[in-house]
Design an enzyme around this catalytic site. Structure first.
Site: not given
Ligand code: NI
Length: 498
Positions: A312-313, A362, A366, A452
């Site tokens: 993620d991210d 995603h 954020h 991540h």
């Molecule tokens: Ni995230």
């Protein structure tokens, strides 16, 4: 008698000390103490020598402090470029936000306040050639229920190695006053349009009163200070804009104002160095990749133990290294990317698809979906879809909420399966590759591992994690493979492939 008193005193002392002990343990185990959030990871900023060549794509460095949806957290990105002075300046700028976060946390701690701080910073690349580099940052700051946004542009003169202020963009710096009076008129016009189109006012008389009442704020917010003009920028198309933050020139409910500056004002005031940039501009369209890998895997997860690695991210400055590792190990993974970072690292996104990985949405930057309007939530999803589809030709099939945070209404908006996880190595907290690898290898069959790709230590954990998972007989697969035999439903959450 005396003995008894001593005895009682002893017992009550023990009870008190027990209570204190318990309190201490609770505090420590709860991970909710602010010391814990602060001390958990104030990041080591990156060595900024990753990019050497001007033709290399600008990379995203993302700092994350705390990742629990119900506690304070910060996620902040800044660019890594071939120019060391740019990287150092932007890193210092980002440290400003981190320091603000830290000092606000301390304040909240002494006030015994239960609200959680949520600080967030992302950027766009607005212009890039060998002479100039322009970024536009958005900082979203929340003390509880909603976000306040701030916009800040960074304009770099690469030849002279200098970060420019609004005044530096002008032909004659002494014309700044008359330039800003033009800008003030544009701002007034923008407010007038807002008020004109807002049907919540009873009549024109009320509109007139509103306009009169914001005049003082407008003047204050357009005074010739660097701060008032910190979101003046130009883009690849040769458009010039200024953004006035919420509260800067009008009442908070009117939100922020993006004002386009007309060509004649630009021609009159802006230095030729900038005007020349757009004289012979041919627009380069981002080519859609043609050799799409269809990821036709041999693995049948209904028969053999599988596990899906999800990141993620990103994309971030560490993602290319991760892609190298996955290629080397012949492992396919799934990347839940942020739209804003994807738009900076387009080549990284292309590479993910070309090498057979899955891409999930995603959100754009954020934000916690519980704190934003339905309209903003849908914008976050759609904007990210558009950015990824433009690069890969495909809309992401899966969605994951930032922090996993969502309410019921959010689930319905997603219009595709919502992916959670059942193995969380807490890689945002333990920046220790061995620890992260061993947590990952505790996966169960058809599990989904959360990781991540913004942390160096996570990327370094992957070869070891892959080795350990393979040794346990797992096939490491994409979400497409994990769910191949399952009929997935939109707006339904999946935390494993069973
Ligand atoms: Ni995230």
């Amino acid at each position: 008698m005396k003995k008894r008193v001593i005895y009682l005193a002893l017992i009550s002392a023990m009870v008190i000390s027990c209570k204190q002990n318990k309190l201490k343990t609770d505090e420590i185990s709860s991970e909710n103490t602010l010391e814990n959030v602060i001390s958990s990871e104030i990041p080591e900023l990156p060595e900024t020598n990753t990019i050497k060549n001007i033709d290399d794509e600008i990379q995203v460095y993302t700092i994350n402090i705390g990742n629990d949806p119900n506690k304070s957290h910060l996620i902040a990105s800044f660019p890594i470029t071939p120019y060391d002075f740019v990287n150092q300046t932007e890193r210092k700028f980002t440290e400003g936000l981190i320091n603000e976060f830290k000092s606000e946390l301390k304040k909240y701690q002494t006030q015994d306040n239960n609200s959680n701080l949520d600080f967030n910073q992302h950027f766009d690349v607005k212009f890039h050639n060998e002479d100039f580099l322009v970024f536009l940052y958005t900082q979203n700051v929340s003390y509880g229920n909603n976000y306040d946004n701030r916009n800040i542009a960074s304009i770099f003169d690469l030849k002279n190695q200098k970060k420019l202020t609004a005044k530096d963009l002008l032909k004659e710096p002494e014309n700044f006053e008359s330039f800003i009076s033009e800008i003030r008129n544009l701002a007034r016009e923008a407010i007038r349009n807002f008020v004109k189109n807002d049907t919540s006012y009873a009549n024109d008389q009320e509109r007139k009163q509103v306009l009169e009442s914001v005049e003082e704020t407008l003047v204050e917010g357009t005074l010739p200070t660097d701060k008032n003009y910190d979101a003046l920028f130009f883009d690849e198309e040769g458009n010039w804009h200024i953004i006035f933050d919420k509260y800067q020139i009008a009442s908070g409910y009117m939100g922020e104002f993006l004002v386009k500056i007309p060509k004649d004002i630009i021609q009159k005031y802006i230095n030729e160095r900038f005007l020349h940039l757009f004289e012979n501009k041919d627009t380069v369209e981002q080519a859609i990749i043609n050799n799409m890998s269809t990821s036709n895997s041999e693995v049948d997860c209904s028969k053999v133990p599988c596990v899906a690695l999800t990141f993620d991210d990103g994309p971030s400055v560490y993602t290319s290294q991760l892609l190298d590792i996955l290629k080397e190990e012949n492992v396919k993974a799934t990347f839940f990317v942020l739209g804003k970072s994807a738009s900076v690292q387009k080549n990284t996104i292309k590479r993910m698809i070309e090498e057979g990985h899955n891409i999930g949405n995603h959100s754009y930057d954020h934000k916690d979906f519980r704190k934003i309007s339905d309209q903003e939530a849908i914008r976050q999803i759609q904007l990210t879809d558009q950015i990824i589809e433009k690069i890969t030709g495909e809309k992401p099939k899966y969605f994951r909420f930032p922090y996993g945070a969502r309410n019921k209404a959010n689930l319905a908006m997603v219009e595709r399966p919502v992916i959670m996880w059942n193995i969380d190595p807490l890689d945002w907290k333990y920046r220790d590759a061995d620890k992260v690898a061993s947590e990952m290898s505790k996966a169960s069959p058809q599990g989904i591992i959360l990781a991540h790709d913004i942390h160096k230590s996570t990327v370094e954990a992957i070869p070891k994690a892959i080795k350990q998972l393979k040794a346990k007989g797992y096939h490491i697969v994409t979400l497409d493979d994990l769910f191949r035999h399952k009929k997935m439903k939109n707006g339904v959450e999946y935390s494993n492939g069973k």
